[in-house]
Write a protein that holds these residues in place. Structure first.
Motif, mmCIF file in Angstrom:
data_model
loop_
_atom_site.group_PDB
_atom_site.id
_atom_site.type_symbol
_atom_site.label_atom_id
_atom_site.label_comp_id
_atom_site.label_asym_id
_atom_site.label_seq_id
_atom_site.Cartn_x
_atom_site.Cartn_y
_atom_site.Cartn_z
ATOM 1 N N ALA A 250 0.826 -1.212 0.000
ATOM 2 C CA ALA A 250 0.000 0.000 0.000
ATOM 3 C C ALA A 250 0.856 1.256 0.000
ATOM 4 N N ASN A 251 2.081 1.177 0.521
ATOM 5 C CA ASN A 251 2.975 2.335 0.538
ATOM 6 C C ASN A 251 3.817 2.456 -0.727
ATOM 7 N N ARG A 252 3.913 1.388 -1.508
ATOM 8 C CA ARG A 252 4.759 1.373 -2.706
ATOM 9 C C ARG A 252 3.980 1.547 -3.995
ATOM 10 N N ILE A 253 2.751 1.103 -3.980
ATOM 11 C CA ILE A 253 1.978 1.021 -5.221
ATOM 12 C C ILE A 253 0.876 2.083 -5.207
ATOM 13 N N PRO A 254 0.746 2.850 -6.288
ATOM 14 C CA PRO A 254 -0.320 3.860 -6.337
ATOM 15 C C PRO A 254 -1.704 3.247 -6.072
ATOM 16 N N GLN A 255 -2.535 4.008 -5.366
ATOM 17 C CA GLN A 255 -3.872 3.524 -5.004
ATOM 18 C C GLN A 255 -4.702 3.135 -6.224
ATOM 19 N N SER A 256 -4.532 3.854 -7.333
ATOM 20 C CA SER A 256 -5.297 3.512 -8.540
ATOM 21 C C SER A 256 -4.931 2.114 -9.036
ATOM 22 N N MET A 257 -3.663 1.718 -8.886
ATOM 23 C CA MET A 257 -3.236 0.383 -9.308
ATOM 24 C C MET A 257 -3.766 -0.683 -8.344
ATOM 25 N N ILE A 258 -3.781 -0.379 -7.073
ATOM 26 C CA ILE A 258 -4.341 -1.323 -6.096
ATOM 27 C C ILE A 258 -5.827 -1.528 -6.384
ATOM 28 N N ALA A 259 -6.529 -0.444 -6.678
ATOM 29 C CA ALA A 259 -7.958 -0.543 -7.002
ATOM 30 C C ALA A 259 -8.163 -1.435 -8.229
ATOM 31 N N SER A 260 -7.356 -1.236 -9.262
ATOM 32 C CA SER A 260 -7.457 -2.063 -10.469
ATOM 33 C C SER A 260 -7.217 -3.532 -10.144
ATOM 34 N N TYR A 261 -6.197 -3.803 -9.346
ATOM 35 C CA TYR A 261 -5.885 -5.178 -8.954
ATOM 36 C C TYR A 261 -7.050 -5.815 -8.197
ATOM 37 N N LEU A 262 -7.705 -5.020 -7.355
ATOM 38 C CA LEU A 262 -8.816 -5.540 -6.550
ATOM 39 C C LEU A 262 -10.146 -5.548 -7.300
ATOM 40 N N GLY A 263 -10.162 -5.000 -8.513
ATOM 41 C CA GLY A 263 -11.381 -5.010 -9.323
ATOM 42 C C GLY A 263 -12.408 -3.994 -8.870
ATOM 43 N N MET A 264 -11.932 -2.838 -8.414
ATOM 44 C CA MET A 264 -12.853 -1.782 -7.986
ATOM 45 C C MET A 264 -12.355 -0.440 -8.490
ATOM 46 N N THR A 265 -13.209 0.563 -8.402
ATOM 47 C CA THR A 265 -12.799 1.903 -8.812
ATOM 48 C C THR A 265 -11.940 2.525 -7.715
ATOM 49 N N PRO A 266 -11.117 3.496 -8.079
ATOM 50 C CA PRO A 266 -10.340 4.196 -7.051
ATOM 51 C C PRO A 266 -11.235 4.845 -5.981
ATOM 52 N N GLU A 267 -12.415 5.309 -6.403
ATOM 53 C CA GLU A 267 -13.347 5.927 -5.452
ATOM 54 C C GLU A 267 -13.845 4.902 -4.437
ATOM 55 N N THR A 268 -14.174 3.704 -4.912
ATOM 56 C CA THR A 268 -14.613 2.641 -3.996
ATOM 57 C C THR A 268 -13.487 2.285 -3.033
ATOM 58 N N LEU A 269 -12.277 2.163 -3.559
ATOM 59 C CA LEU A 269 -11.146 1.846 -2.686
ATOM 60 C C LEU A 269 -10.960 2.932 -1.629
ATOM 61 N N SER A 270 -11.110 4.177 -2.017
ATOM 62 C CA SER A 270 -10.965 5.284 -1.069
ATOM 63 C C SER A 270 -12.012 5.180 0.040
ATOM 64 N N ARG A 271 -13.246 4.875 -0.332
ATOM 65 C CA ARG A 271 -14.317 4.705 0.678
ATOM 66 C C ARG A 271 -14.011 3.534 1.598
ATOM 67 N N VAL A 272 -13.549 2.418 1.019
ATOM 68 C CA VAL A 272 -13.222 1.233 1.810
ATOM 69 C C VAL A 272 -12.087 1.543 2.778
ATOM 70 N N ARG A 273 -11.064 2.217 2.309
ATOM 71 C CA ARG A 273 -9.922 2.561 3.178
ATOM 72 C C ARG A 273 -10.366 3.465 4.320
ATOM 73 N N SER A 274 -11.245 4.431 4.017
ATOM 74 C CA SER A 274 -11.743 5.328 5.063
ATOM 75 C C SER A 274 -12.559 4.556 6.098
ATOM 76 N N ALA A 275 -13.401 3.659 5.607
ATOM 77 C CA ALA A 275 -14.255 2.875 6.514
ATOM 78 C C ALA A 275 -13.413 1.948 7.400
ATOM 79 N N THR A 276 -12.399 1.319 6.834
ATOM 80 C CA THR A 276 -11.568 0.406 7.630
ATOM 81 C C THR A 276 -10.682 1.170 8.609
ATOM 82 N N ALA A 277 -10.286 2.381 8.255
ATOM 83 C CA ALA A 277 -9.453 3.181 9.159
ATOM 84 C C ALA A 277 -10.223 3.606 10.401
#
Length: 192
Positions: free
Chosen positions: A163-190
């Protein structure tokens, strides 16, 4: 950079100096700048590739221009397109550097000869392939049955530090979600 691979090998198997030298003589060291391709879609992949340093990603691009990342490879991991390597067909994937990287390449026929001539090397390669198969099964299962939050938490647990090395947009792509969804998920888990 071959010393990185030598350390990796000796951590896993016992090799003689002669066997190590044999491996070294057929290795090709390739440096990649960030965003530089190791493989482009449409080319035939002819190597076995070990990541000595850096981070690479394997991905496809759909007809709308969206990237679909199927995997990352960091230090001491292997990368490439196994299907293209084994079939000789053009690759459906791109492999490029997420950050400046160094890979050690082996022309596949040389790699196969090493496996024939050095039993310990062959056993190591087979163990890696078996682990890769299990990892692929687990990734498919997670993609089919996990919620977005479960996918993210599983990713962070399995790959701490990505998560510290790879851009969030690439992590979202890998997980099969939009960057916006990943941002919401990260906020909720934090907040938990």
């Amino acid at each position: 950079m071959f010393d990185v691979f030598k350390t990796y090998l000796l951590d896993k198997i016992s090799l003689t100096d002669e066997e190590l030298e044999r491996i070294r003589t057929v290795s090709i060291i390739k440096k990649l700048r960030k965003k530089q391709y190791l493989l482009q879609e449409g080319d035939v992949w002819k190597y076995d590739a070990f990541v000595a340093s850096g981070c690479l990603r394997t991905y496809s691009v759909d007809e709308k221009g969206n990237e679909h990342i199927i995997g990352f490879a960091v230090e001491n991991w292997w990368t490439g397109d196994r299907e293209s390597l084994l079939t000789g067909q053009p690759s459906r994937f791109n492999v490029d550097a997420v950050e400046d990287s160094v890979v050690i390449l082996f022309i596949h026929t040389n790699f196969e000869q090493l496996c024939k001539d050095i039993p310990a090397f062959n056993n190591m390669v087979n163990a890696i392939l078996q682990r890769s198969f299990v990892t692929a099964q687990n990734r498919i299962q997670a993609a089919l049955s996990y919620t977005a939050e479960e996918k993210y938490l599983n990713f962070v647990a399995k790959y701490p530090g990505f998560a510290n090395r790879i851009p969030q947009s690439m992590i979202a792509s890998y997980l099969g979600m939009t960057p916006e969804t990943l941002s919401r998920v990260r906020s909720a888990t934090a907040k938990k």
